[in-house]
Design a protein around this motif. Structure first.
Motif, PDB file in Angstrom:
ATOM      1  N   LEU A  28      33.260  36.527 -16.833  1.00 30.50           N
ATOM      2  CA  LEU A  28      33.323  35.662 -18.000  1.00 30.50           C
ATOM      3  C   LEU A  28      32.045  35.937 -18.781  1.00 30.50           C
ATOM      4  O   LEU A  28      30.945  35.720 -18.277  1.00 30.50           O
ATOM      5  N   VAL A  29      32.180  36.462 -19.983  1.00 27.05           N
ATOM      6  CA  VAL A  29      31.016  36.793 -20.801  1.00 27.05           C
ATOM      7  C   VAL A  29      31.136  36.048 -22.129  1.00 27.05           C
ATOM      8  O   VAL A  29      32.229  35.895 -22.664  1.00 27.05           O
ATOM      9  N   CYS A  62      14.329  31.972 -27.821  1.00 32.00           N
ATOM     10  CA  CYS A  62      14.143  30.931 -26.800  1.00 32.00           C
ATOM     11  C   CYS A  62      15.187  29.826 -26.931  1.00 32.00           C
ATOM     12  O   CYS A  62      15.720  29.344 -25.927  1.00 32.00           O
ATOM     13  N   GLU A  63      15.494  29.422 -28.160  1.00 30.38           N
ATOM     14  CA  GLU A  63      16.515  28.392 -28.372  1.00 30.38           C
ATOM     15  C   GLU A  63      17.881  28.869 -27.897  1.00 30.38           C
ATOM     16  O   GLU A  63      18.620  28.112 -27.258  1.00 30.38           O
ATOM     17  N   ALA A  64      18.227  30.128 -28.190  1.00 37.43           N
ATOM     18  CA  ALA A  64      19.507  30.676 -27.735  1.00 37.43           C
ATOM     19  C   ALA A  64      19.529  30.761 -26.206  1.00 37.43           C
ATOM     20  O   ALA A  64      20.555  30.480 -25.578  1.00 37.43           O
ATOM     21  N   ARG A  65      18.397  31.124 -25.606  1.00 32.90           N
ATOM     22  CA  ARG A  65      18.308  31.184 -24.138  1.00 32.90           C
ATOM     23  C   ARG A  65      18.528  29.799 -23.532  1.00 32.90           C
ATOM     24  O   ARG A  65      19.241  29.648 -22.536  1.00 32.90           O
ATOM     25  N   GLU A  66      17.940  28.778 -24.141  1.00 31.08           N
ATOM     26  CA  GLU A  66      18.125  27.402 -23.652  1.00 31.08           C
ATOM     27  C   GLU A  66      19.586  26.978 -23.757  1.00 31.08           C
ATOM     28  O   GLU A  66      20.116  26.337 -22.851  1.00 31.08           O
ATOM     29  N   LYS A  67      20.251  27.338 -24.853  1.00 31.62           N
ATOM     30  CA  LYS A  67      21.669  27.009 -25.023  1.00 31.62           C
ATOM     31  C   LYS A  67      22.511  27.742 -23.990  1.00 31.62           C
ATOM     32  O   LYS A  67      23.438  27.158 -23.414  1.00 31.62           O
ATOM     33  N   VAL A  68      22.188  29.001 -23.733  1.00 30.54           N
ATOM     34  CA  VAL A  68      22.887  29.759 -22.686  1.00 30.54           C
ATOM     35  C   VAL A  68      22.738  29.053 -21.342  1.00 30.54           C
ATOM     36  O   VAL A  68      23.715  28.878 -20.607  1.00 30.54           O
ATOM     37  N   ASN A  69      21.521  28.632 -21.020  1.00 36.35           N
ATOM     38  CA  ASN A  69      21.288  27.935 -19.750  1.00 36.35           C
ATOM     39  C   ASN A  69      22.079  26.640 -19.671  1.00 36.35           C
ATOM     40  O   ASN A  69      22.642  26.302 -18.619  1.00 36.35           O
ATOM     41  N   GLN A  70      22.155  25.901 -20.761  1.00 36.62           N
ATOM     42  CA  GLN A  70      22.921  24.656 -20.798  1.00 36.62           C
ATOM     43  C   GLN A  70      24.404  24.925 -20.551  1.00 36.62           C
ATOM     44  O   GLN A  70      25.043  24.249 -19.731  1.00 36.62           O
ATOM     45  N   ILE A  71      24.954  25.908 -21.242  1.00 38.78           N
ATOM     46  CA  ILE A  71      26.367  26.261 -21.067  1.00 38.78           C
ATOM     47  C   ILE A  71      26.623  26.734 -19.644  1.00 38.78           C
ATOM     48  O   ILE A  71      27.615  26.340 -19.017  1.00 38.78           O
ATOM     49  N   GLN A  72      25.733  27.583 -19.128  1.00 36.17           N
ATOM     50  CA  GLN A  72      25.920  28.075 -17.762  1.00 36.17           C
ATOM     51  C   GLN A  72      25.883  26.944 -16.749  1.00 36.17           C
ATOM     52  O   GLN A  72      26.662  26.947 -15.798  1.00 36.17           O
ATOM     53  N   ASN A  73      25.000  25.986 -16.934  1.00 36.48           N
ATOM     54  CA  ASN A  73      24.942  24.837 -16.024  1.00 36.48           C
ATOM     55  C   ASN A  73      26.246  24.047 -16.061  1.00 36.48           C
ATOM     56  O   ASN A  73      26.739  23.602 -15.014  1.00 36.48           O
ATOM     57  N   GLU A  74      26.813  23.865 -17.242  1.00 35.52           N
ATOM     58  CA  GLU A  74      28.076  23.150 -17.371  1.00 35.52           C
ATOM     59  C   GLU A  74      29.214  23.911 -16.688  1.00 35.52           C
ATOM     60  O   GLU A  74      30.027  23.327 -15.983  1.00 35.52           O
ATOM     61  N   ILE A  75      29.265  25.222 -16.907  1.00 34.48           N
ATOM     62  CA  ILE A  75      30.298  26.047 -16.267  1.00 34.48           C
ATOM     63  C   ILE A  75      30.112  26.043 -14.756  1.00 34.48           C
ATOM     64  O   ILE A  75      31.076  25.920 -13.993  1.00 34.48           O
ATOM     65  N   GLU A  76      28.862  26.167 -14.316  1.00 37.46           N
ATOM     66  CA  GLU A  76      28.585  26.182 -12.883  1.00 37.46           C
ATOM     67  C   GLU A  76      29.010  24.871 -12.216  1.00 37.46           C
ATOM     68  O   GLU A  76      29.549  24.886 -11.109  1.00 37.46           O
ATOM     69  N   LEU A 124      23.544  36.980 -25.046  1.00 37.87           N
ATOM     70  CA  LEU A 124      24.679  37.147 -24.143  1.00 37.87           C
ATOM     71  C   LEU A 124      24.419  36.505 -22.791  1.00 37.87           C
ATOM     72  O   LEU A 124      23.277  36.435 -22.334  1.00 37.87           O
ATOM     73  N   ALA A 125      25.496  36.074 -22.167  1.00 38.77           N
ATOM     74  CA  ALA A 125      25.438  35.552 -20.804  1.00 38.77           C
ATOM     75  C   ALA A 125      26.743  35.916 -20.112  1.00 38.77           C
ATOM     76  O   ALA A 125      27.755  36.181 -20.768  1.00 38.77           O
ATOM     77  N   ALA A 126      26.705  35.912 -18.786  1.00 40.77           N
ATOM     78  CA  ALA A 126      27.901  36.264 -18.024  1.00 40.77           C
ATOM     79  C   ALA A 126      27.910  35.534 -16.688  1.00 40.77           C
ATOM     80  O   ALA A 126      26.863  35.194 -16.143  1.00 40.77           O
ATOM     81  N   ILE A 127      29.120  35.317 -16.214  1.00 47.92           N
ATOM     82  CA  ILE A 127      29.325  34.742 -14.886  1.00 47.92           C
ATOM     83  C   ILE A 127      30.413  35.563 -14.218  1.00 47.92           C
ATOM     84  O   ILE A 127      31.477  35.792 -14.796  1.00 47.92           O
ATOM     85  N   LEU A 128      30.137  36.032 -13.009  1.00 46.79           N
ATOM     86  CA  LEU A 128      31.122  36.773 -12.230  1.00 46.79           C
ATOM     87  C   LEU A 128      31.947  35.744 -11.459  1.00 46.79           C
ATOM     88  O   LEU A 128      31.391  34.917 -10.721  1.00 46.79           O
ATOM     89  N   ILE A 129      33.268  35.772 -11.634  1.00 49.62           N
ATOM     90  CA  ILE A 129      34.130  34.746 -11.061  1.00 49.62           C
ATOM     91  C   ILE A 129      35.302  35.400 -10.340  1.00 49.62           C
ATOM     92  O   ILE A 129      35.928  36.321 -10.866  1.00 49.62           O
ATOM     93  N   ASP A 130      35.627  34.883  -9.172  1.00 45.55           N
ATOM     94  CA  ASP A 130      36.784  35.338  -8.411  1.00 45.55           C
ATOM     95  C   ASP A 130      38.011  34.569  -8.903  1.00 45.55           C
ATOM     96  O   ASP A 130      38.516  33.661  -8.246  1.00 45.55           O
ATOM     97  N   PHE A 131      38.428  34.916 -10.117  1.00 42.26           N
ATOM     98  CA  PHE A 131      39.516  34.207 -10.781  1.00 42.26           C
ATOM     99  C   PHE A 131      40.184  35.177 -11.745  1.00 42.26           C
ATOM    100  O   PHE A 131      39.530  36.040 -12.320  1.00 42.26           O
TER     101      PHE A 131
END
Length: 191
Positions: free
Chosen positions: A10-11, A35-49, A107-114
Motif C-alpha cells: 500500500l503506497v 517536515c510537515e509532510a513527514r508528520e502527516k505521513v506518520n499520522q496516516i501510518q499510525n491510523e492505518i497501523e 511518499l510512504a508505504a506499508i507492506l500488507i499480507d492482503f
C-alpha cells in the motif's frame, strides 16, 4: 534489513501544504514543508497501523529512507512502488512526479499480507521531452537530463553521491543536510 514477504504494498503520497517554486523558494521554508509532510505521513501510518492491528493483519512498515549513506539504497523503493501503483513516474530529477502535485509529495508505504486491486505500472516518463527545468536548476549539476523509463537505472538520471555530498556540507551550518529541492520546485508539473 530483510523485509517481510507480503502480498501487496500500500503506497500513498502526501502533498506538501504549500507549493514552493523557484520564485518563492527558501531553504528554511522548503525544509518546513518536508517536515510537515513527514508528520502527516506518520499520522496516516499510525491510523492505518491501528486498523491493521485491530484486524490482526500481517504487515510491515519499511523505513522511510535509505539505510546506508554510502549506497543510498533503501530496502524498498517507494518511488517504484508508486510507479507500479500508477501514482506517477520518475522525472529527470530522479523523484516521483504526480500529475496533480508534480514532485511536491512525500511518499510512504506499508507492506500488507492482503489482496489489493492491482494496476499496471507506468512504464515511461510523462515529462515533456524538451523540458530540462529541473536539470538546469540543479546548482551542482548532479542531474543528467535522461528521460526515465521502467528500465532506467538511478545512476543514469542523477549522480546521487554528488547530490548527497553537496547537501551534507551544510551539516555543520544547519545541524542537518541541506534540503535543497531546486530540482523539485523548478518542476512545472502540478502548478
Amino acid at each position: 534489513m530483510q523485509l517481510l514477504f507480503t502480498k501487496h504494498t500500500l503506497v500513498y503520497a502526501v502533498p506538501h501544504l504549500e507549493f514552493v517554486t523557484l520564485n518563492n523558494y527558501s531553504e528554511e521554508n522548503f525544509e518546513l514543508l518536508i517536515c510537515e509532510a513527514r508528520e502527516k505521513v506518520n499520522q496516516i501510518q499510525n491510523e492505518i497501523e491501528t486498523i491493521l492491528k485491530n484486524e490482526n493483519s500481517i504487515y510491515e512498515i519499511p523505513p522511510l529512507s535509505q539505510s546506508s549513506e554510502e549506497t543510498l539504497v533503501a530496502p524498498l523503493s517507494f518511488k517504484y512502488a508508486a510507479v507500479h501503483a500508477r501514482l506517477g513516474w520518475i522525472g529527470k530529477n530522479g523523484v516521483l512526479i504526480t500529475r496533480k502535485y508534480g514532485p511536491r509529495v512525500r511518499l510512504a508505504a506499508i507492506l500488507i499480507d492482503f489482496e489489493f486491486p492491482i494496476s499496471s505500472p507506468i512504464f515511461s516518463s510523462q515529462c515533456p521531452s524538451n523540458c530540462f527545468k529541473c536539470v538546469d536548476a540543479c546548482p551542482h549539476k548532479a542531474l543528467k537530463g535522461k528521460q526515465w523509463d521502467i528500465n532506467t537505472k538511478r545512476f543514469e538520471i542523477i549522480d546521487f553521491q554528488l547530490c548527497i555530498q553537496k547537501r551534507k556540507e551544510y551539516i555543520k551550518k544547519h545541524g542537518r543536510k541541506h534540503s535543497c529541492g531546486f530540482c523539485m520546485v523548478s518542476c512545472p508539473i502540478g502548478l
